[in-house]
Design a protein around this motif. Structure first.
Motif, short mmCIF file in Angstrom:
data_model
loop_
_atom_site.label_atom_id
_atom_site.label_comp_id
_atom_site.label_asym_id
_atom_site.label_seq_id
_atom_site.Cartn_x
_atom_site.Cartn_y
_atom_site.Cartn_z
N LEU A 72 0.83 -1.21 0.00
CA LEU A 72 0.00 0.00 0.00
C LEU A 72 0.86 1.25 0.00
N ARG A 73 1.93 1.22 0.79
CA ARG A 73 2.83 2.38 0.82
C ARG A 73 3.46 2.63 -0.54
N SER A 74 3.78 1.53 -1.25
CA SER A 74 4.38 1.70 -2.57
C SER A 74 3.42 2.39 -3.53
N LYS A 75 2.13 2.32 -3.23
CA LYS A 75 1.12 3.00 -4.05
C LYS A 75 0.66 4.30 -3.37
N HIS A 76 1.46 4.74 -2.38
CA HIS A 76 1.22 6.01 -1.68
C HIS A 76 -0.10 5.98 -0.89
N VAL A 77 -0.48 4.80 -0.43
CA VAL A 77 -1.64 4.68 0.45
C VAL A 77 -1.12 4.49 1.87
N ARG A 78 -1.37 5.47 2.73
CA ARG A 78 -0.86 5.43 4.09
C ARG A 78 -1.80 4.65 5.00
N PRO A 79 -1.26 4.02 6.06
CA PRO A 79 -2.12 3.30 7.00
C PRO A 79 -3.24 4.17 7.57
N GLY A 80 -2.94 5.46 7.80
CA GLY A 80 -3.97 6.34 8.31
C GLY A 80 -5.14 6.49 7.37
N SER A 81 -4.86 6.41 6.08
CA SER A 81 -5.94 6.50 5.09
C SER A 81 -6.81 5.25 5.12
N VAL A 82 -6.18 4.09 5.35
CA VAL A 82 -6.93 2.84 5.47
C VAL A 82 -7.84 2.92 6.69
N ALA A 83 -7.29 3.39 7.80
CA ALA A 83 -8.08 3.52 9.03
C ALA A 83 -9.28 4.43 8.80
N ALA A 84 -9.04 5.56 8.15
CA ALA A 84 -10.12 6.51 7.90
C ALA A 84 -11.20 5.90 7.01
#
Length: 362
Positions: free
Chosen positions: A310-322
């Motif tokens: 996910l990070r490699s696609k610029h998706v941060r864990p905080g965005s998943v949580a949200a």
């Protein structure tokens, strides 16, 4: 649109009664009861007060209904005096973990479930059957979290605030889940993982999975799974001294107490030798901990690889949580000690083991 069951779930997750939530949120007890039963729905300003009191984003309460993990199917590994409120909070956290895995499964191809249901054979036979089916032979079991994940078990951590719950396992819609206390020593964590595997294998939804007898069976399964009979008999001498046990436990990456118990069970230690060895190990600090043990706990490769991808696609864990309607802190509790991912700021570099390949769903 507010989903009533999500208010109940969030309240249980925080270990609150309706009356306690009423005091915290300054919302009447009757109103809260109506909201949870769906008789009425809270206004936006009231929902904001409830969300703040429960430390959940308001968006969480507007998601689809969530099916809680089945209470009757959970095998609890917890202290005998653990309150029902704490167990309910852990079950609610498990439901949030299942929600996160559903999100992951929509985006990644995860290992297929390959956990046999063996009814009720004796624990040693069951452990041997699983080891044979998984191709382990008599070798020492590898990383237990990796092993469970490779066979389709979804592994999460328990809230560090609920240390009195060691672990629990449950089947949900044909998918096995294991939740582990990641504050314990690495060796005891391995035993907990094997113990919960025993519950999944021997105590599926169609079998009784609670009570002293089920716990005894799961303990015997874990002991046999981690320390196969032939391996222990081949490596450990009869009447071994404490220093030999401390060297020997490194073969199977188990606690000194666990190896001592297994040797007694296999007849390598007499009753007197077993008692005196336990007393000496306790004096040396091996009852409450594992001095000079493995050190670093075994971590998840699935979750670590997922968040690295996910990070490699610029998706941060905080965005998943949200997206899930959770705070970063809430999601962090589900992953605590199982990944190197952090949720505030840039976080640390994520390193992922190379032994499991996950593909992204197109």
């Amino acid at each position: 649109m507010v989903t009533p069951s999500r208010i109940t779930l969030a309240r249980k997750r925080r270990g609150l009664t309706l009356a306690e939530l009423s005091d915290r949120a300054t919302v009447s007890l009757q109103s809260l009861s109506n909201y949870e039963t769906g008789r009425t729905a809270p206004r936006p300003d009231t929902l904001a007060k409830i969300a703040s009191a429960l430390d959940f984003p308001a968006a969480f309460f507007e998601g689809p209904a969530l099916d809680e993990l089945p209470a009757e199917g959970i095998s609890w590994r917890a202290r005998s005096k653990t309150s029902a409120r704490v167990l309910e909070a852990a079950r609610a956290a498990g439901t949030l973990g299942a929600m996160l895995y559903e999100w992951i499964e929509d985006r990644f191809r995860l290992p297929a479930v390959n956990v046999p249901s063996l009814g009720k054979p004796d624990p040693e036979t069951a452990a041997g059957m699983v080891r044979t089916g998984w191709g382990l032979g008599e070798a020492s079991a590898p990383n237990m979290v990796h092993l469970l994940e490779a066979h389709g078990v979804r592994v999460f951590s328990l809230d560090p605030d609920h240390a009195e719950v060691d672990a629990f396992a449950v089947w949900r819609d044909g998918v096995p889940f294991v939740f582990l206390n990641t504050l314990k020593s690495a060796e005891r964590g391995r035993f907990d993982a094997a113990h919960e595997l025993g519950h999944l294998v021997m105590h599926g939804s169609e079998h009784a999975c609670s009570g002293p007898e089920a716990e005894r069976q799961a303990n015997e399964f874990a002991s046999s799974f981690l320390m196969p009979r032939a391996s222990v008999l081949g490596h450990m001498p009869s009447g071994a001294h404490v220093d030999q046990i401390l060297r020997g436990k490194q073969i199977w990456n188990v606690s000194a107490m666990a190896l001592t118990y297994r040797m007694h069970d296999l007849g390598l230690l007499s009753d007197w030798q077993y008692r005196s060895t336990c007393a000496e190990l306790s004096r040396l600090g091996y009852r409450s901990g594992e001095p000079q043990g493995m050190g670093q706990r075994e971590t998840s490769q699935v979750l670590t690889k997922v968040f690295a991808a996910l990070r490699s696609k610029h998706v941060r864990p905080g965005s998943v949580a949200a997206e899930l309607g959770l705070t970063s802190e809430e999601m962090n509790r589900l992953l605590f000690g199982l990944t190197f991912t952090t949720f505030k700021g840039e976080g640390r570099h994520v390193t992922a083991p190379a032994t499991l390949n996950l593909s992204i769903v197109p």
